[in-house]
Write an enzyme that holds these catalytic residues in place. Sequence first.
Site, PDB file in Angstrom:
ATOM      1  N   ASN A 136      72.098  55.103  62.312  1.00 43.12           N
ATOM      2  CA  ASN A 136      70.827  54.539  61.879  1.00 43.12           C
ATOM      3  C   ASN A 136      69.608  55.025  62.704  1.00 43.12           C
ATOM      4  O   ASN A 136      69.468  55.218  63.777  1.00 43.12           O
ATOM      5  CB  ASN A 136      71.020  53.115  62.048  1.00 43.12           C
ATOM      6  CG  ASN A 136      69.781  52.221  61.313  1.00 43.12           C
ATOM      7  OD1 ASN A 136      69.238  52.628  60.123  1.00 43.12           O
ATOM      8  ND2 ASN A 136      69.481  51.275  62.042  1.00 43.12           N
ATOM      9  N   ASN A 190      62.668  60.315  55.908  1.00 42.59           N
ATOM     10  CA  ASN A 190      63.790  60.824  56.799  1.00 42.59           C
ATOM     11  C   ASN A 190      64.930  61.562  55.933  1.00 42.59           C
ATOM     12  O   ASN A 190      65.609  62.272  56.638  1.00 42.59           O
ATOM     13  CB  ASN A 190      64.286  59.520  57.707  1.00 42.59           C
ATOM     14  CG  ASN A 190      63.343  58.982  58.653  1.00 42.59           C
ATOM     15  OD1 ASN A 190      63.121  59.723  59.496  1.00 42.59           O
ATOM     16  ND2 ASN A 190      62.748  57.938  58.432  1.00 42.59           N
ATOM     17  N   GLY A 194      62.135  57.707  51.532  1.00 40.29           N
ATOM     18  CA  GLY A 194      62.986  58.664  51.893  1.00 40.29           C
ATOM     19  C   GLY A 194      62.391  60.153  52.647  1.00 40.29           C
ATOM     20  O   GLY A 194      62.934  61.135  52.608  1.00 40.29           O
ATOM     21  N   HIS A 197      65.634  53.454  63.464  1.00 43.39           N
ATOM     22  CA  HIS A 197      65.004  52.168  63.690  1.00 43.39           C
ATOM     23  C   HIS A 197      63.698  52.304  64.161  1.00 43.39           C
ATOM     24  O   HIS A 197      63.517  52.725  65.218  1.00 43.39           O
ATOM     25  CB  HIS A 197      66.041  50.993  64.396  1.00 43.39           C
ATOM     26  CG  HIS A 197      65.356  49.624  64.309  1.00 43.39           C
ATOM     27  ND1 HIS A 197      65.322  48.759  63.347  1.00 43.39           N
ATOM     28  CD2 HIS A 197      64.779  49.077  65.364  1.00 43.39           C
ATOM     29  CE1 HIS A 197      64.716  47.645  63.401  1.00 43.39           C
ATOM     30  NE2 HIS A 197      64.071  47.830  64.883  1.00 43.39           N
ATOM     31  N   ILE A 249      72.338  45.408  54.751  1.00 45.11           N
ATOM     32  CA  ILE A 249      73.164  45.425  56.000  1.00 45.11           C
ATOM     33  C   ILE A 249      74.554  45.600  55.516  1.00 45.11           C
ATOM     34  O   ILE A 249      75.021  45.069  54.477  1.00 45.11           O
ATOM     35  CB  ILE A 249      73.191  44.093  56.758  1.00 45.11           C
ATOM     36  CG1 ILE A 249      71.739  43.725  57.130  1.00 45.11           C
ATOM     37  CG2 ILE A 249      74.287  43.697  57.780  1.00 45.11           C
ATOM     38  CD1 ILE A 249      71.500  42.375  58.095  1.00 45.11           C
ATOM     39  N   LEU A 250      75.246  46.580  56.225  1.00 47.34           N
ATOM     40  CA  LEU A 250      76.593  47.122  55.763  1.00 47.34           C
ATOM     41  C   LEU A 250      77.481  45.855  56.474  1.00 47.34           C
ATOM     42  O   LEU A 250      77.334  45.653  57.425  1.00 47.34           O
ATOM     43  CB  LEU A 250      76.886  48.323  56.223  1.00 47.34           C
ATOM     44  CG  LEU A 250      75.999  49.687  55.587  1.00 47.34           C
ATOM     45  CD1 LEU A 250      76.580  50.949  56.380  1.00 47.34           C
ATOM     46  CD2 LEU A 250      76.550  49.751  54.165  1.00 47.34           C
TER      47      LEU A 250
HETATM   48  C1  GAR Z   1      61.766  54.163  58.608  1.00 46.16           C
HETATM   49  O1  GAR Z   1      60.406  53.995  59.185  1.00 46.16           O
HETATM   50  C2  GAR Z   1      62.858  53.734  59.175  1.00 46.16           C
HETATM   51  O2  GAR Z   1      62.701  53.459  60.576  1.00 46.16           O
HETATM   52  C3  GAR Z   1      62.668  52.468  58.753  1.00 46.16           C
HETATM   53  O3  GAR Z   1      62.473  52.348  57.713  1.00 46.16           O
HETATM   54  C4  GAR Z   1      61.769  53.471  57.278  1.00 46.16           C
HETATM   55  C5  GAR Z   1      62.041  54.524  56.073  1.00 46.16           C
HETATM   56  O4  GAR Z   1      61.317  55.368  55.799  1.00 46.16           O
HETATM   57  N1  GAR Z   1      64.126  51.855  58.603  1.00 46.16           N
HETATM   58  C6  GAR Z   1      64.408  50.329  59.135  1.00 46.16           C
HETATM   59  O5  GAR Z   1      63.677  49.472  59.274  1.00 46.16           O
HETATM   60  C7  GAR Z   1      65.678  50.125  59.036  1.00 46.16           C
HETATM   61  N2  GAR Z   1      65.678  48.635  59.956  1.00 46.16           N
HETATM   62  P1  GAR Z   1      61.660  56.501  54.813  1.00 46.16           P
HETATM   63  O6  GAR Z   1      62.332  55.996  53.608  1.00 46.16           O
HETATM   64  O7  GAR Z   1      60.620  57.299  54.647  1.00 46.16           O
HETATM   65  O8  GAR Z   1      62.857  57.401  55.610  1.00 46.16           O
END
Ligand code: GAR
Length: 195
Positions: free
Chosen positions: A112, A22, A20, A114, A97-98
């Site tokens: 999103n 982000n 979490g 990525h 995936i939604l």
């Molecule tokens: C982040 O690196 C994000 O880009 C990735 O998961 C991580 C979540 O980190 N997302 C994906 O790979 C989606 N396909 P966080 O929980 O610390 O935000």
Amino acid sequence: MEKLNGKKKLNVSVLISGRGTNLKSLINFSKKKNSRINICLVITNNKNAKGLNFAIKNNIKYLILNYKNKKKAESKILFNLKRKKINLICLAGFMKILSKRIINKYKGRILNIHPSLLPKYKGLNTHERVIKNKEKYTGCTVHIVNSKLDDGKKILQSKIRIYKKDNEKSLAKRLLKVENKLYPKAVKKFLDTSL
Ligand code: GAR
């Protein structure tokens, strides 16, 4: 919907599956003076998601879903998005995936982040793959979600150098800091240009 300087203030739901960071940076952004977002609901498919602590600390309602039955889980998502009058959904490390059912309902309103320079390296294990392919650069992308995986219009991208000494872990760690800065910037750009 609240108004800020004549513009609509949006109710946002953030979907997470893990740590979490982000989510945390979006919460911090939402607390800034003149921010146009209210994060009112955090949704997760993982009852042990560490990121839930950021919701708890900030008094944000959260919903934990059992994704064993995806259809039921998504019905609950839709019900709660409607109940909370959510205008914008931010996927922040949400590893499910939604389905089209949700994407079509919130068309153009789901963002999103990525961890790659899309359209390169869609899907999982991006860091492992960029290192294997001896790429010189990698990065992260915030994009609008459409019905194809890691597709949809790009909003912003940040690029970082990959060093010889980098491994998957060091790269992920360095990129995460960049992601945390990029996501709020991209939300702001999206709001300023699209809504
Ligand atoms: C982040 O690196 C994000 O880009 C990735 O998961 C991580 C979540 O980190 N997302 C994906 O790979 C989606 N396909 P966080 O929980 O610390 O935000």
